[in-house]
Motif scaffolding. Structure first.
Motif, PDB file in Angstrom:
ATOM      1  N   VAL A 124      -8.292   3.431   5.498  1.00 42.72           N
ATOM      2  CA  VAL A 124      -8.600   2.276   4.662  1.00 42.72           C
ATOM      3  C   VAL A 124      -8.256   2.640   3.223  1.00 42.72           C
ATOM      4  O   VAL A 124      -8.673   3.687   2.730  1.00 42.72           O
ATOM      5  CB  VAL A 124     -10.098   1.894   4.761  1.00 42.72           C
ATOM      6  N   VAL A 125      -7.482   1.780   2.555  1.00 40.35           N
ATOM      7  CA  VAL A 125      -7.120   1.987   1.161  1.00 40.35           C
ATOM      8  C   VAL A 125      -7.839   0.914   0.341  1.00 40.35           C
ATOM      9  O   VAL A 125      -7.621  -0.271   0.528  1.00 40.35           O
ATOM     10  CB  VAL A 125      -5.596   1.897   0.937  1.00 40.35           C
ATOM     11  N   ILE A 126      -8.694   1.382  -0.559  1.00 40.55           N
ATOM     12  CA  ILE A 126      -9.529   0.499  -1.368  1.00 40.55           C
ATOM     13  C   ILE A 126      -8.987   0.468  -2.794  1.00 40.55           C
ATOM     14  O   ILE A 126      -8.456   1.459  -3.288  1.00 40.55           O
ATOM     15  CB  ILE A 126     -10.991   0.990  -1.362  1.00 40.55           C
ATOM     16  N   SER A 127      -9.160  -0.656  -3.458  1.00 41.96           N
ATOM     17  CA  SER A 127      -8.727  -0.807  -4.842  1.00 41.96           C
ATOM     18  C   SER A 127      -9.375   0.260  -5.717  1.00 41.96           C
ATOM     19  O   SER A 127     -10.578   0.497  -5.619  1.00 41.96           O
ATOM     20  CB  SER A 127      -9.114  -2.195  -5.349  1.00 41.96           C
ATOM     21  N   PRO A 128      -8.604   0.899  -6.595  1.00 38.91           N
ATOM     22  CA  PRO A 128      -9.169   1.935  -7.458  1.00 38.91           C
ATOM     23  C   PRO A 128     -10.065   1.368  -8.560  1.00 38.91           C
ATOM     24  O   PRO A 128     -10.750   2.113  -9.245  1.00 38.91           O
ATOM     25  CB  PRO A 128      -7.934   2.614  -8.055  1.00 38.91           C
ATOM     26  N   ASP A 129     -10.075   0.054  -8.721  1.00 36.89           N
ATOM     27  CA  ASP A 129     -10.899  -0.586  -9.747  1.00 36.89           C
ATOM     28  C   ASP A 129     -12.375  -0.670  -9.356  1.00 36.89           C
ATOM     29  O   ASP A 129     -13.211  -0.985 -10.191  1.00 36.89           O
ATOM     30  CB  ASP A 129     -10.386  -1.999 -10.039  1.00 36.89           C
ATOM     31  N   PRO A 187       3.726  -0.561  -5.153  1.00 35.97           N
ATOM     32  CA  PRO A 187       2.563  -1.359  -5.592  1.00 35.97           C
ATOM     33  C   PRO A 187       2.078  -2.304  -4.493  1.00 35.97           C
ATOM     34  O   PRO A 187       2.875  -2.922  -3.794  1.00 35.97           O
ATOM     35  CB  PRO A 187       3.091  -2.150  -6.787  1.00 35.97           C
ATOM     36  N   ILE A 188       0.768  -2.395  -4.358  1.00 27.98           N
ATOM     37  CA  ILE A 188       0.136  -3.329  -3.431  1.00 27.98           C
ATOM     38  C   ILE A 188      -0.858  -4.139  -4.246  1.00 27.98           C
ATOM     39  O   ILE A 188      -1.734  -3.564  -4.897  1.00 27.98           O
ATOM     40  CB  ILE A 188      -0.600  -2.597  -2.287  1.00 27.98           C
ATOM     41  N   ASN A 235      -9.486  -6.025  12.833  1.00 21.90           N
ATOM     42  CA  ASN A 235      -8.387  -6.344  11.912  1.00 21.90           C
ATOM     43  C   ASN A 235      -8.687  -7.599  11.097  1.00 21.90           C
ATOM     44  O   ASN A 235      -8.430  -7.643   9.896  1.00 21.90           O
ATOM     45  CB  ASN A 235      -7.070  -6.507  12.667  1.00 21.90           C
ATOM     46  N   LYS A 236      -9.240  -8.611  11.727  1.00 21.70           N
ATOM     47  CA  LYS A 236      -9.615  -9.839  11.005  1.00 21.70           C
ATOM     48  C   LYS A 236     -10.672  -9.543   9.950  1.00 21.70           C
ATOM     49  O   LYS A 236     -10.630 -10.083   8.844  1.00 21.70           O
ATOM     50  CB  LYS A 236     -10.138 -10.897  11.974  1.00 21.70           C
ATOM     51  N   PHE A 237     -11.632  -8.697  10.294  1.00 19.94           N
ATOM     52  CA  PHE A 237     -12.678  -8.341   9.341  1.00 19.94           C
ATOM     53  C   PHE A 237     -12.074  -7.687   8.105  1.00 19.94           C
ATOM     54  O   PHE A 237     -12.419  -8.034   6.973  1.00 19.94           O
ATOM     55  CB  PHE A 237     -13.701  -7.411   9.999  1.00 19.94           C
ATOM     56  N   TYR A 238     -11.167  -6.712   8.290  1.00 19.60           N
ATOM     57  CA  TYR A 238     -10.561  -6.027   7.154  1.00 19.60           C
ATOM     58  C   TYR A 238      -9.783  -7.000   6.264  1.00 19.60           C
ATOM     59  O   TYR A 238      -9.757  -6.852   5.046  1.00 19.60           O
ATOM     60  CB  TYR A 238      -9.637  -4.900   7.614  1.00 19.60           C
ATOM     61  N   THR A 274     -11.216  -6.203  -1.655  1.00 20.34           N
ATOM     62  CA  THR A 274     -11.025  -4.893  -2.274  1.00 20.34           C
ATOM     63  C   THR A 274     -10.258  -3.913  -1.387  1.00 20.34           C
ATOM     64  O   THR A 274      -9.874  -2.846  -1.856  1.00 20.34           O
ATOM     65  CB  THR A 274     -12.381  -4.268  -2.660  1.00 20.34           C
ATOM     66  N   VAL A 275     -10.026  -4.265  -0.129  1.00 19.94           N
ATOM     67  CA  VAL A 275      -9.229  -3.417   0.762  1.00 19.94           C
ATOM     68  C   VAL A 275      -7.757  -3.786   0.573  1.00 19.94           C
ATOM     69  O   VAL A 275      -7.346  -4.905   0.861  1.00 19.94           O
ATOM     70  CB  VAL A 275      -9.656  -3.583   2.235  1.00 19.94           C
ATOM     71  N   LEU A 276      -6.984  -2.824   0.054  1.00 16.92           N
ATOM     72  CA  LEU A 276      -5.561  -3.070  -0.166  1.00 16.92           C
ATOM     73  C   LEU A 276      -4.783  -3.017   1.145  1.00 16.92           C
ATOM     74  O   LEU A 276      -3.928  -3.859   1.395  1.00 16.92           O
ATOM     75  CB  LEU A 276      -4.993  -2.030  -1.136  1.00 16.92           C
ATOM     76  N   ARG A 277      -5.068  -2.018   1.964  1.00 19.00           N
ATOM     77  CA  ARG A 277      -4.422  -1.846   3.266  1.00 19.00           C
ATOM     78  C   ARG A 277      -5.386  -1.147   4.217  1.00 19.00           C
ATOM     79  O   ARG A 277      -6.280  -0.434   3.791  1.00 19.00           O
ATOM     80  CB  ARG A 277      -3.169  -0.976   3.166  1.00 19.00           C
ATOM     81  N   HIS A 278      -5.134  -1.342   5.505  1.00 22.03           N
ATOM     82  CA  HIS A 278      -5.867  -0.605   6.535  1.00 22.03           C
ATOM     83  C   HIS A 278      -4.928  -0.388   7.711  1.00 22.03           C
ATOM     84  O   HIS A 278      -3.958  -1.126   7.877  1.00 22.03           O
ATOM     85  CB  HIS A 278      -7.125  -1.367   6.977  1.00 22.03           C
ATOM     86  N   MET A 279      -5.212   0.636   8.477  1.00 22.87           N
ATOM     87  CA  MET A 279      -4.411   0.904   9.666  1.00 22.87           C
ATOM     88  C   MET A 279      -5.292   1.530  10.732  1.00 22.87           C
ATOM     89  O   MET A 279      -6.064   2.438  10.450  1.00 22.87           O
ATOM     90  CB  MET A 279      -3.251   1.847   9.334  1.00 22.87           C
TER      91      MET A 279
END
Length: 117
Positions: free
Chosen positions: A8-13, A51-52, A76-79, A84-89
């Protein structure tokens, strides 16, 4: 039930409190969908390959879980509902997999930028 690795990639902000709240929400929803979380690792803030959502960096988290394949679509729908989640796998792995011993090394993309200009 199968074993899955989830990145899970979360926004750094996000603040530390927002990250903790988001991880609690992710954990609660994964358990609601019948998943068992075996491990959660914080892989720190890293530079993205591209950039994402206008972000150059992302905060990576690794989750190792046992989950039912029928619930993957719901997860997947939840993510996708989380801003704030940029990407997930989610990747299915061998049932004996224990995950990486340490986070992967940082990749320096700046070295390659001049070669493709």
């Amino acid at each position: 039930m199968g074993r899955y690795e989830n990145i899970v990639v979360i926004s750094p902000d996000c603040t530390k409190e927002e990250e903790e709240e988001l991880l609690k929400r992710i954990r609660a929803n994964l358990e609601k969908f019948g998943s068992t979380i075996l491990r959660i690792d914080d892989w720190a803030v890293r530079k993205l390959a591209y950039p994402i959502k206008k972000k150059e960096k992302g905060h990576y988290f690794f989750l190792l879980l046992d989950a039912d394949e029928a619930n993957m679509a719901n997860i997947n729908k939840f993510y996708k509902t989380l801003d704030t989640v940029l990407r997930h796998m989610l990747v299915r792995v061998d049932d004996k997999e224990k995950g990486l011993e340490k986070p992967p090394d940082h990749v320096v993309f700046d070295e390659l930028e001049g070669e493709f200009s």
